[in-house]
Scaffold this motif. Sequence first.
Motif, PDB file in Angstrom:
ATOM      1  N   VAL A   1       1.111  -1.332  -0.278  1.00 37.45           N
ATOM      2  CA  VAL A   1      -0.077  -0.308  -0.120  1.00 37.45           C
ATOM      3  C   VAL A   1       0.599   1.821   0.197  1.00 37.45           C
ATOM      4  O   VAL A   1       0.935   2.201  -1.009  1.00 37.45           O
ATOM      5  N   HIS A   2       1.779   1.303   0.921  1.00 37.00           N
ATOM      6  CA  HIS A   2       3.028   2.572   0.402  1.00 37.00           C
ATOM      7  C   HIS A   2       3.924   2.605  -0.527  1.00 37.00           C
ATOM      8  O   HIS A   2       4.109   3.422  -1.202  1.00 37.00           O
ATOM      9  N   GLU A   3       4.087   1.798  -0.700  1.00 36.59           N
ATOM     10  CA  GLU A   3       4.803   1.751  -2.625  1.00 36.59           C
ATOM     11  C   GLU A   3       3.886   2.245  -3.773  1.00 36.59           C
ATOM     12  O   GLU A   3       4.413   2.935  -4.287  1.00 36.59           O
ATOM     13  N   ILE A   4       2.748   1.341  -3.598  1.00 33.53           N
ATOM     14  CA  ILE A   4       1.227   2.291  -4.460  1.00 33.53           C
ATOM     15  C   ILE A   4       1.375   3.406  -4.142  1.00 33.53           C
ATOM     16  O   ILE A   4       1.462   4.568  -5.084  1.00 33.53           O
ATOM     17  N   ALA A   5       1.535   4.344  -3.120  1.00 35.38           N
ATOM     18  CA  ALA A   5       1.057   5.531  -2.240  1.00 35.38           C
ATOM     19  C   ALA A   5       2.593   6.331  -3.226  1.00 35.38           C
ATOM     20  O   ALA A   5       1.762   7.617  -3.851  1.00 35.38           O
ATOM     21  N   ARG A   6       3.578   5.977  -2.536  1.00 35.02           N
ATOM     22  CA  ARG A   6       4.623   6.528  -3.068  1.00 35.02           C
ATOM     23  C   ARG A   6       4.229   6.783  -5.009  1.00 35.02           C
ATOM     24  O   ARG A   6       5.174   7.737  -5.616  1.00 35.02           O
ATOM     25  N   LEU A   7       4.213   5.347  -6.234  1.00 35.05           N
ATOM     26  CA  LEU A   7       4.189   5.728  -7.593  1.00 35.05           C
ATOM     27  C   LEU A   7       2.638   6.677  -7.703  1.00 35.05           C
ATOM     28  O   LEU A   7       3.058   7.672  -8.257  1.00 35.05           O
ATOM     29  N   THR A   8       1.705   6.767  -6.692  1.00 35.70           N
ATOM     30  CA  THR A   8       0.443   7.227  -7.342  1.00 35.70           C
ATOM     31  C   THR A   8       1.138   9.117  -7.241  1.00 35.70           C
ATOM     32  O   THR A   8       0.370  10.039  -7.778  1.00 35.70           O
ATOM     33  N   ARG A   9       1.573   9.023  -5.965  1.00 34.03           N
ATOM     34  CA  ARG A   9       2.377  10.891  -5.392  1.00 34.03           C
ATOM     35  C   ARG A   9       3.473  11.424  -6.573  1.00 34.03           C
ATOM     36  O   ARG A   9       3.470  11.917  -7.185  1.00 34.03           O
ATOM     37  N   ALA A  10       3.819   9.718  -7.181  1.00 38.86           N
ATOM     38  CA  ALA A  10       4.849  10.435  -8.608  1.00 38.86           C
ATOM     39  C   ALA A  10       4.444  11.265  -9.537  1.00 38.86           C
ATOM     40  O   ALA A  10       4.691  11.793 -10.630  1.00 38.86           O
ATOM     41  N   PHE A  11       3.224   9.853  -9.356  1.00 38.82           N
ATOM     42  CA  PHE A  11       2.485  10.654 -10.885  1.00 38.82           C
ATOM     43  C   PHE A  11       2.498  11.968 -10.505  1.00 38.82           C
ATOM     44  O   PHE A  11       1.681  12.607 -12.009  1.00 38.82           O
ATOM     45  N   ALA A  12       1.155  11.814  -9.519  1.00 41.80           N
ATOM     46  CA  ALA A  12       1.063  13.188  -9.669  1.00 41.80           C
ATOM     47  C   ALA A  12       1.733  14.604  -9.650  1.00 41.80           C
ATOM     48  O   ALA A  12       1.483  15.256  -9.999  1.00 41.80           O
ATOM     49  N   ALA A  13       3.129  14.653  -9.403  1.00 41.12           N
ATOM     50  CA  ALA A  13       4.365  15.034  -9.026  1.00 41.12           C
ATOM     51  C   ALA A  13       4.555  15.653 -10.785  1.00 41.12           C
ATOM     52  O   ALA A  13       4.848  16.423 -10.942  1.00 41.12           O
ATOM     53  N   VAL A  14       4.278  14.366 -11.351  1.00 36.97           N
ATOM     54  CA  VAL A  14       4.562  14.392 -13.243  1.00 36.97           C
ATOM     55  C   VAL A  14       3.645  15.039 -13.908  1.00 36.97           C
ATOM     56  O   VAL A  14       3.555  16.448 -14.471  1.00 36.97           O
ATOM     57  N   ARG A  15       2.582  15.187 -13.353  1.00 39.82           N
ATOM     58  CA  ARG A  15       1.314  15.935 -13.745  1.00 39.82           C
ATOM     59  C   ARG A  15       1.163  17.301 -13.671  1.00 39.82           C
ATOM     60  O   ARG A  15       0.812  18.120 -14.293  1.00 39.82           O
ATOM     61  N   ASP A  16       1.595  17.751 -12.637  1.00 41.66           N
ATOM     62  CA  ASP A  16       1.948  18.692 -11.960  1.00 41.66           C
ATOM     63  C   ASP A  16       2.421  19.780 -12.765  1.00 41.66           C
ATOM     64  O   ASP A  16       2.832  20.868 -13.184  1.00 41.66           O
ATOM     65  N   GLU A  17       3.801  18.524 -12.830  1.00 44.55           N
ATOM     66  CA  GLU A  17       4.732  19.481 -13.611  1.00 44.55           C
ATOM     67  C   GLU A  17       4.568  19.910 -15.019  1.00 44.55           C
ATOM     68  O   GLU A  17       4.991  20.739 -15.442  1.00 44.55           O
ATOM     69  N   LEU A  18       3.759  18.778 -15.398  1.00 42.91           N
ATOM     70  CA  LEU A  18       3.459  19.162 -16.320  1.00 42.91           C
ATOM     71  C   LEU A  18       2.687  20.469 -16.968  1.00 42.91           C
ATOM     72  O   LEU A  18       2.563  21.561 -18.160  1.00 42.91           O
ATOM     73  N   ASP A  19       1.431  20.262 -16.136  1.00 39.18           N
ATOM     74  CA  ASP A  19       0.070  21.474 -16.001  1.00 39.18           C
ATOM     75  C   ASP A  19       1.161  23.012 -15.798  1.00 39.18           C
ATOM     76  O   ASP A  19       1.172  23.609 -16.309  1.00 39.18           O
ATOM     77  N   GLU A  20       2.554  22.708 -14.986  1.00 42.86           N
ATOM     78  CA  GLU A  20       3.043  24.058 -15.322  1.00 42.86           C
ATOM     79  C   GLU A  20       3.753  24.490 -16.042  1.00 42.86           C
ATOM     80  O   GLU A  20       3.831  25.755 -16.619  1.00 42.86           O
ATOM     81  N   LEU A  21       4.544  23.569 -16.694  1.00 38.12           N
ATOM     82  CA  LEU A  21       4.919  23.931 -17.925  1.00 38.12           C
ATOM     83  C   LEU A  21       4.377  24.303 -19.163  1.00 38.12           C
ATOM     84  O   LEU A  21       4.669  25.589 -19.715  1.00 38.12           O
ATOM     85  N   ARG A  22       3.142  24.192 -19.319  1.00 35.82           N
ATOM     86  CA  ARG A  22       1.919  24.121 -20.054  1.00 35.82           C
ATOM     87  C   ARG A  22       1.309  25.335 -19.438  1.00 35.82           C
ATOM     88  O   ARG A  22       1.239  26.691 -20.272  1.00 35.82           O
ATOM     89  N   SER A  23       1.712  26.065 -18.358  1.00 38.98           N
ATOM     90  CA  SER A  23       0.626  27.191 -17.943  1.00 38.98           C
ATOM     91  C   SER A  23       1.949  28.398 -17.898  1.00 38.98           C
ATOM     92  O   SER A  23       1.944  29.235 -18.317  1.00 38.98           O
ATOM     93  N   GLY A  24       2.793  27.745 -18.708  1.00 41.23           N
ATOM     94  CA  GLY A  24       4.103  28.773 -18.410  1.00 41.23           C
ATOM     95  C   GLY A  24       4.901  29.057 -20.417  1.00 41.23           C
ATOM     96  O   GLY A  24       5.038  30.134 -20.434  1.00 41.23           O
ATOM     97  N   ILE A  25       4.064  28.806 -20.730  1.00 30.73           N
ATOM     98  CA  ILE A  25       4.231  28.414 -22.031  1.00 30.73           C
ATOM     99  C   ILE A  25       3.707  29.957 -22.974  1.00 30.73           C
ATOM    100  O   ILE A  25       2.397  30.503 -22.284  1.00 30.73           O
ATOM    101  N   ALA A  26       4.341  30.551 -23.727  1.00 26.57           N
ATOM    102  CA  ALA A  26       4.826  32.294 -24.014  1.00 26.57           C
ATOM    103  C   ALA A  26       3.028  31.961 -24.850  1.00 26.57           C
ATOM    104  O   ALA A  26       3.162  30.834 -26.074  1.00 26.57           O
TER     105      ALA A  26
END
Length: 97
Positions: A31-56
């Motif tokens: 359960v802990h390991e799956i939660a770590r994976l889920t957090r990693a996916f969320a972090a990547v999702r957030d980073e992609l969203d942040e990159l997209r919002s910063g596009i000129a």
Amino acid sequence: MARGIAIGRAHLLAPSELEVRQVAIERRDVVHEIARLTRAFAAVRDELDELRSGIAPDAPNEVRAFLDLHRLILEDSLLSDAPRDLIRTRLMNAEWR
């Protein structure tokens, strides 16, 4: 340091492989390991969203499409569900395979 996005050809100067250590986990840690994976996916999702919002505004549409494509890949069940199944069945760390 210049900020922004560059588009061009990538040149591989030296071959390399990403080595990820395979670590067996205990059944109680699944359960802990799956939660770590889920957090990693969320972090990547957030980073992609942040990159997209910063596009000129005048950036080529391909830049947005590139980030959108990566977001779609991230949401693909083959990428998100299969690793969870491997964690459950093979008791391996989230980074492995």
